[in-house]
Design a protein around this motif. Structure first.
Motif, mmCIF file in Angstrom:
data_model
loop_
_atom_site.group_PDB
_atom_site.id
_atom_site.type_symbol
_atom_site.label_atom_id
_atom_site.label_comp_id
_atom_site.label_asym_id
_atom_site.label_seq_id
_atom_site.Cartn_x
_atom_site.Cartn_y
_atom_site.Cartn_z
ATOM 1 N N GLU A 146 40.895 36.390 51.285
ATOM 2 C CA GLU A 146 39.746 36.190 50.395
ATOM 3 C C GLU A 146 39.196 37.524 49.885
ATOM 4 N N ASP A 147 39.158 38.530 50.775
ATOM 5 C CA ASP A 147 38.680 39.852 50.356
ATOM 6 C C ASP A 147 39.690 40.544 49.437
ATOM 7 N N ALA A 150 39.846 39.831 45.578
ATOM 8 C CA ALA A 150 38.930 40.514 44.659
ATOM 9 C C ALA A 150 39.654 41.577 43.844
ATOM 10 N N ARG A 153 40.792 39.742 40.782
ATOM 11 C CA ARG A 153 39.732 39.250 39.901
ATOM 12 C C ARG A 153 38.954 40.369 39.233
ATOM 13 N N LEU A 154 38.743 41.490 39.933
ATOM 14 C CA LEU A 154 37.928 42.584 39.409
ATOM 15 C C LEU A 154 38.780 43.815 39.145
ATOM 16 N N LEU A 157 37.909 47.840 41.584
ATOM 17 C CA LEU A 157 38.047 47.901 43.043
ATOM 18 C C LEU A 157 39.262 48.746 43.414
ATOM 19 N N SER A 213 34.364 49.367 45.451
ATOM 20 C CA SER A 213 34.259 50.195 44.244
ATOM 21 C C SER A 213 34.203 51.667 44.648
#
Length: 251
Positions: A146-147, A150, A153-154, A157, A213
């Motif tokens: 799940e981590d 990201a 999706r982003l 990162l 980030s």
């Protein structure tokens, strides 16, 4: 009489010589400063033209993925032995976003024990191969699926890895205590740093893996380095919260 004539001749000849000397003395000489000023003006003019030229750059339409990539591209990610079982258990969670969302092909090569990700005709976004590679790498480093999702999706990162001994050369019990200070009792310190800095941290023996980030990774890394160097956790918490509040005020 001869002496007087020679003196007169010299006197008659001297005005011409004096006028020649005067002409030589009053010749205009170009100074080096004026040349340097002219060169500066020319250079400034060239710089201005270059700046104006840079503003008028041609704009080309974006190239499609098929034309840029050309042939199929493939990435291989080596799987460490202790991550075989988690990879098998979570294979469907890893497989689904890569194939359905990123339009890539993925397989686990049992002979070489590598995860192979490959582009195909359906792949439109060129950066999707890099995103998928980072996603699989993050999972193999120890992050939850799940981590790691990201990263797909982003865009802003990143992953960062460093060794505890890079900060301070420690051995034996001293190294164990430094790792214990980072984790805290029951993982309390690690969870606090994660929540305040909005990052994810994995402690794998003497290695520390960070996901987040750029600015958040910087804050978490500073806090972890302070813990390794011997700062008490309470002081580190205060510093992190102060930096995090400043960052929130900026945004």
């Amino acid at each position: 009489m001869e002496v007087d004539i020679s003196v007169k001749e010299r006197a008659a000849a001297s005005p011409g010589i004096d006028s020649q000397n005067a002409n030589e003395e009053f010749k205009s000489v170009k100074s080096k400063k004026s040349n340097s000023k002219r060169k500066r003006k020319l250079e400034d003019g060239q710089m201005e033209t270059e700046v104006h030229g840079a503003a008028k750059r041609p704009e080309f339409p974006p190239i499609s993925g098929d034309k840029l990539v050309g042939s199929d591209d493939m990435r291989k990610i080596a799987v460490p032995s202790h991550r075989y079982t988690p990879l098998k258990e979570n294979w469907l969670k890893i497989y689904t976003p890569i194939v359905e969302h990123l339009q890539l092909q993925i397989r686990f090569n049992l002979k070489t024990r590598n995860v192979e990700i490959k582009t195909c005709k359906e792949t439109h976004d060129i950066s999707s191969l890099t995103k998928a590679t980072d996603f699989v790498k993050a999972f193999l480093l120890g992050f939850q699926v799940e981590d790691a999702l990201a990263l797909i999706r982003l865009d802003d990162l990143f992953l960062e890895t460093f060794d505890v001994t890079d900060v301070k050369p420690l051995k034996g019990d001293h190294l164990s205590r430094a790792i214990g200070r980072i984790a805290g009792k029951g993982g309390k310190t690690k969870f606090t740093i994660e929540n305040v800095t909005r990052t994810r941290i994995v402690l794998a023996d003497a290695k520390v893996h960070l996901l987040g980030s750029f600015q958040n990774i910087k804050m978490a890394r500073t806090a972890i380095c302070n813990l390794i160097l011997g700062s008490p956790p309470s002081k580190v918490y205060g510093n992190i919260r102060a930096v995090a509040s400043r960052a929130a005020e900026r945004f």
